[in-house]
Design a protein around this motif. Sequence first.
Motif, PDB file in Angstrom:
ATOM      1  N   GLU A 116      -2.505  12.989   4.133  1.00  0.00           N
ATOM      2  CA  GLU A 116      -2.599  11.700   4.796  1.00  0.00           C
ATOM      3  C   GLU A 116      -3.551  11.712   5.979  1.00  0.00           C
ATOM      4  OE1 GLU A 116      -0.026  13.002   3.537  1.00  0.00           O
ATOM      5  OE2 GLU A 116       1.013  11.490   2.373  1.00  0.00           O
ATOM      6  N   GLN A 128      -3.807   2.922   7.720  1.00  0.00           N
ATOM      7  CA  GLN A 128      -2.770   3.951   7.671  1.00  0.00           C
ATOM      8  C   GLN A 128      -1.435   3.479   8.242  1.00  0.00           C
ATOM      9  OE1 GLN A 128      -3.462   6.688   6.142  1.00  0.00           O
ATOM     10  NE2 GLN A 128      -1.752   7.996   6.617  1.00  0.00           N
ATOM     11  N   PHE A 133       0.960   5.873  -1.121  1.00  0.00           N
ATOM     12  CA  PHE A 133       0.333   7.079  -1.658  1.00  0.00           C
ATOM     13  C   PHE A 133       0.935   7.424  -3.010  1.00  0.00           C
ATOM     14  CE2 PHE A 133      -0.668   7.792   2.825  1.00  0.00           C
ATOM     15  CZ  PHE A 133      -1.982   8.241   2.739  1.00  0.00           C
ATOM     16  N   SER A 183       0.858  -1.179   0.000  1.00  0.00           N
ATOM     17  CA  SER A 183       0.000   0.000   0.000  1.00  0.00           C
ATOM     18  C   SER A 183       0.894   1.228   0.000  1.00  0.00           C
ATOM     19  CB  SER A 183      -0.940   0.009   1.206  1.00  0.00           C
ATOM     20  OG  SER A 183      -0.236   0.286   2.388  1.00  0.00           O
ATOM     21  N   ARG A 241      -4.549   6.519  -0.084  1.00  0.00           N
ATOM     22  CA  ARG A 241      -3.702   5.329   0.001  1.00  0.00           C
ATOM     23  C   ARG A 241      -4.338   4.233  -0.835  1.00  0.00           C
ATOM     24  NH1 ARG A 241       0.296   3.071   2.843  1.00  0.00           N
ATOM     25  NH2 ARG A 241       0.603   4.867   4.187  1.00  0.00           N
TER      26      ARG A 241
END
Length: 201
Positions: free
Chosen positions: A160, A135, A71, A69, A105
């Motif tokens: 975020e 997260q 960004f 995972s 994400r």
Amino acid sequence: MGAPSIAPSALQSFLGSTGSDSSQETQLLQLALQIAHNLRYQHNWDDIRIHYDSTTRIKSQPPIRPLISGFPPQRLYVHPDEQIEVLQKQKDEGKAGMPDLPREREWVLPSHLREKWSLRRFGEVFNAISTVPPQEDGEALFDDSKRAAHTKEGGDDSMEGAPTNKWRISQPKRLLLATLDDDSTVVYYIVHDGIVKPRQN
């Protein structure tokens, strides 16, 4: 005079940290690391994490496939209804065009071109993941402390901590299928868990 020594590439050094045995588990991990390296250094993703839980593996099943995972530098997917809502808001405010939207994400499923994927296999992956990647779960793969410091100093990338997008939660799960070829080319496809309304251009 001896031949000059050739230093390993950054990717070779990165993959070398996983060991050299040829088990399927190690191969899947190295595939995931190669995809993560590509995302980080070719596509400017950050906060890349690997999600690998060997404690839940059932002995009769194949090894658990590591997932990634992270960004992306900008939003990868905008639901058509969200697009209409955003454009209407822009119009109401007297602005034109699509604004910059907060990043989200994304899940990434590493695969190799030679692998055979079926709806069942995709279904198993979708059953194992949450709609939005957690997260803080997973192991961070790269040191993003400089970027984090930039964000804390008021940089342009403070998304975020933003609340989860309502369109993301109400739609089928999605992931990015990252397919690696033998020549190290990686192609990416957005895959949804079910039928989704087509995008509008």
